[in-house]
Design a protein around this motif. Structure first.
Motif, PDB file in Angstrom:
ATOM      1  N   ILE A  26       5.959  14.283   2.250  1.00 24.12           N
ATOM      2  CA  ILE A  26       5.737  14.306   0.807  1.00 24.12           C
ATOM      3  C   ILE A  26       6.394  13.126   0.091  1.00 24.12           C
ATOM      4  N   PRO A  27       7.651  12.769   0.368  1.00 23.98           N
ATOM      5  CA  PRO A  27       8.189  11.570  -0.287  1.00 23.98           C
ATOM      6  C   PRO A  27       7.417  10.296   0.091  1.00 23.98           C
ATOM      7  N   ALA A  28       6.963  10.204   1.338  1.00 28.09           N
ATOM      8  CA  ALA A  28       6.166   9.045   1.749  1.00 28.09           C
ATOM      9  C   ALA A  28       4.844   9.031   0.986  1.00 28.09           C
ATOM     10  N   PHE A  29       4.229  10.175   0.858  1.00 31.92           N
ATOM     11  CA  PHE A  29       2.980  10.307   0.102  1.00 31.92           C
ATOM     12  C   PHE A  29       3.179   9.822  -1.332  1.00 31.92           C
ATOM     13  N   ARG A  30       4.248  10.285  -1.967  1.00 32.03           N
ATOM     14  CA  ARG A  30       4.500   9.888  -3.359  1.00 32.03           C
ATOM     15  C   ARG A  30       4.806   8.395  -3.469  1.00 32.03           C
ATOM     16  N   MET A  31       5.527   7.846  -2.499  1.00 28.06           N
ATOM     17  CA  MET A  31       5.816   6.410  -2.526  1.00 28.06           C
ATOM     18  C   MET A  31       4.544   5.606  -2.316  1.00 28.06           C
ATOM     19  N   HIS A  32       3.648   6.109  -1.474  1.00 26.48           N
ATOM     20  CA  HIS A  32       2.384   5.411  -1.261  1.00 26.48           C
ATOM     21  C   HIS A  32       1.514   5.443  -2.511  1.00 26.48           C
ATOM     22  N   THR A  33       1.624   6.506  -3.289  1.00 24.99           N
ATOM     23  CA  THR A  33       0.919   6.531  -4.575  1.00 24.99           C
ATOM     24  C   THR A  33       1.368   5.348  -5.417  1.00 24.99           C
ATOM     25  N   GLN A  34       2.671   5.149  -5.497  1.00 27.36           N
ATOM     26  CA  GLN A  34       3.219   4.035  -6.274  1.00 27.36           C
ATOM     27  C   GLN A  34       2.807   2.691  -5.667  1.00 27.36           C
ATOM     28  N   SER A  35       2.945   2.569  -4.351  1.00 22.76           N
ATOM     29  CA  SER A  35       2.625   1.303  -3.678  1.00 22.76           C
ATOM     30  C   SER A  35       1.164   0.938  -3.845  1.00 22.76           C
ATOM     31  N   PHE A  36       0.278   1.914  -3.709  1.00 19.92           N
ATOM     32  CA  PHE A  36      -1.151   1.663  -3.834  1.00 19.92           C
ATOM     33  C   PHE A  36      -1.476   1.088  -5.214  1.00 19.92           C
ATOM     34  N   LEU A  37      -0.946   1.711  -6.239  1.00 19.35           N
ATOM     35  CA  LEU A  37      -1.213   1.230  -7.597  1.00 19.35           C
ATOM     36  C   LEU A  37      -0.565  -0.126  -7.841  1.00 19.35           C
ATOM     37  N   ASN A  38       0.632  -0.321  -7.313  1.00 16.28           N
ATOM     38  CA  ASN A  38       1.326  -1.597  -7.481  1.00 16.28           C
ATOM     39  C   ASN A  38       0.625  -2.732  -6.737  1.00 16.28           C
ATOM     40  N   VAL A  39       0.145  -2.452  -5.537  1.00 15.22           N
ATOM     41  CA  VAL A  39      -0.471  -3.520  -4.743  1.00 15.22           C
ATOM     42  C   VAL A  39      -1.822  -3.948  -5.337  1.00 15.22           C
ATOM     43  N   LEU A  40      -2.451  -3.054  -6.084  1.00 17.74           N
ATOM     44  CA  LEU A  40      -3.725  -3.390  -6.723  1.00 17.74           C
ATOM     45  C   LEU A  40      -3.541  -3.974  -8.120  1.00 17.74           C
ATOM     46  N   ASP A  41      -2.339  -3.901  -8.652  1.00 16.78           N
ATOM     47  CA  ASP A  41      -2.073  -4.334 -10.016  1.00 16.78           C
ATOM     48  C   ASP A  41      -2.468  -5.795 -10.238  1.00 16.78           C
ATOM     49  N   GLY A  42      -3.318  -6.010 -11.230  1.00 12.84           N
ATOM     50  CA  GLY A  42      -3.691  -7.359 -11.629  1.00 12.84           C
ATOM     51  C   GLY A  42      -4.812  -7.987 -10.827  1.00 12.84           C
ATOM     52  N   ILE A  43      -5.258  -7.361  -9.761  1.00 10.59           N
ATOM     53  CA  ILE A  43      -6.337  -7.938  -8.947  1.00 10.59           C
ATOM     54  C   ILE A  43      -7.659  -7.771  -9.691  1.00 10.59           C
ATOM     55  N   THR A  44      -8.396  -8.847  -9.805  1.00  8.08           N
ATOM     56  CA  THR A  44      -9.685  -8.791 -10.504  1.00  8.08           C
ATOM     57  C   THR A  44     -10.745  -8.168  -9.601  1.00  8.08           C
ATOM     58  N   GLU A  45     -11.761  -7.643 -10.240  1.00  7.08           N
ATOM     59  CA  GLU A  45     -12.878  -7.069  -9.485  1.00  7.08           C
ATOM     60  C   GLU A  45     -13.529  -8.130  -8.600  1.00  7.08           C
ATOM     61  N   GLU A  46     -13.614  -9.343  -9.106  1.00  2.60           N
ATOM     62  CA  GLU A  46     -14.208 -10.441  -8.333  1.00  2.60           C
ATOM     63  C   GLU A  46     -13.373 -10.738  -7.090  1.00  2.60           C
ATOM     64  N   ASP A  47     -12.052 -10.861  -7.258  1.00  5.00           N
ATOM     65  CA  ASP A  47     -11.188 -11.142  -6.108  1.00  5.00           C
ATOM     66  C   ASP A  47     -11.157  -9.989  -5.116  1.00  5.00           C
ATOM     67  N   ALA A  48     -11.337  -8.780  -5.611  1.00  4.87           N
ATOM     68  CA  ALA A  48     -11.290  -7.604  -4.740  1.00  4.87           C
ATOM     69  C   ALA A  48     -12.433  -7.573  -3.735  1.00  4.87           C
ATOM     70  N   LEU A  49     -13.448  -8.385  -3.961  1.00  9.27           N
ATOM     71  CA  LEU A  49     -14.590  -8.444  -3.038  1.00  9.27           C
ATOM     72  C   LEU A  49     -14.561  -9.675  -2.133  1.00  9.27           C
ATOM     73  N   LYS A  50     -13.527 -10.486  -2.245  1.00 10.27           N
ATOM     74  CA  LYS A  50     -13.435 -11.694  -1.420  1.00 10.27           C
ATOM     75  C   LYS A  50     -12.950 -11.362  -0.022  1.00 10.27           C
ATOM     76  N   ARG A  51     -13.516 -12.093   0.948  1.00  9.49           N
ATOM     77  CA  ARG A  51     -13.108 -11.983   2.342  1.00  9.49           C
ATOM     78  C   ARG A  51     -12.591 -13.345   2.774  1.00  9.49           C
ATOM     79  N   ILE A  52     -11.749 -13.376   3.765  1.00  9.72           N
ATOM     80  CA  ILE A  52     -11.206 -14.632   4.271  1.00  9.72           C
ATOM     81  C   ILE A  52     -12.046 -15.076   5.470  1.00  9.72           C
ATOM     82  N   ASP A  53     -12.689 -16.223   5.310  1.00 13.46           N
ATOM     83  CA  ASP A  53     -13.544 -16.795   6.348  1.00 13.46           C
ATOM     84  C   ASP A  53     -14.588 -15.810   6.870  1.00 13.46           C
ATOM     85  N   GLY A  54     -14.973 -14.856   6.045  1.00 14.51           N
ATOM     86  CA  GLY A  54     -15.968 -13.871   6.460  1.00 14.51           C
ATOM     87  C   GLY A  54     -15.493 -12.948   7.563  1.00 14.51           C
TER      88      GLY A  54
END
Length: 174
Positions: free
Chosen positions: A13-41
């Protein structure tokens, strides 16, 4: 934090709650356009990684008896391979789905009894030292969430974003 029925979830449960925070933090500020980019396909894009993480939460909820359907299951169930032909949801849509299932799943985790956690559940790992139980499945999903957040964190840096912050939003109760 609410107290779970089972002491077996004192780590999950604490890991689950920390992952909730991490998931939102890691996505913070990423644009929809960048979210669809792949590296070298060759890489998955952030949308696929985020969708797979959300799908893991739906899977955990399902195994715990909550019959909520992932609206994007056909794109992400069991790590379905990324395909350029698919029409993937937006990051915003995935975040909304994430919040919905995460709040419900958190309540299911708190109420899960030992009998359910100890029950047999085949999840296809077939590793001799990992028992095929509901509790082991929860642990494997938590590990998957760690992996996906790390992958998204790496993509942040590759795409020119600053590293993920470890800020905690105490208003998120799950």
């Amino acid at each position: 934090m609410n107290t779970p029925v089972s002491k077996k979830l004192d780590i999950v449960i604490p890991a689950f709650r920390m992952h909730t925070q991490s998931f939102l933090n890691v996505l913070d500020g990423i644009t929809e356009e960048d979210a669809l980019k792949r590296i070298d396909g060759k890489t998955n894009h952030i949308i696929w990684m985020a969708g797979n993480l959300v799908n893991c939460r739906y899977g955990m909820a399902w195994v715990l008896g909550l019959r909520e359907e992932d609206p994007y299951s056909d794109l992400f169930f069991q790590g379905k391979a990324l395909s350029p032909e698919y029409n993937y949801p937006s990051l915003q849509a995935l975040k909304e789905s994430f919040h919905k299932i995460s709040a419900l799943l958190y309540e299911q985790l708190l109420q899960a009894p030992d009998e359910l956690l100890d029950s047999a559940f085949q999840f296809g790992m077939n590793v001799p030292f990992v028992p095929a139980t509901v509790l082991s499945f929860m642990g494997m999903c938590i590990g998957r969430e760690d992996y996906l957040c790390g992958q998204i964190g790496l993509m942040r840096k590759i795409l020119g974003y600053e590293g993920m912050k470890y800020d905690i939003n105490t208003n998120i109760p799950y």
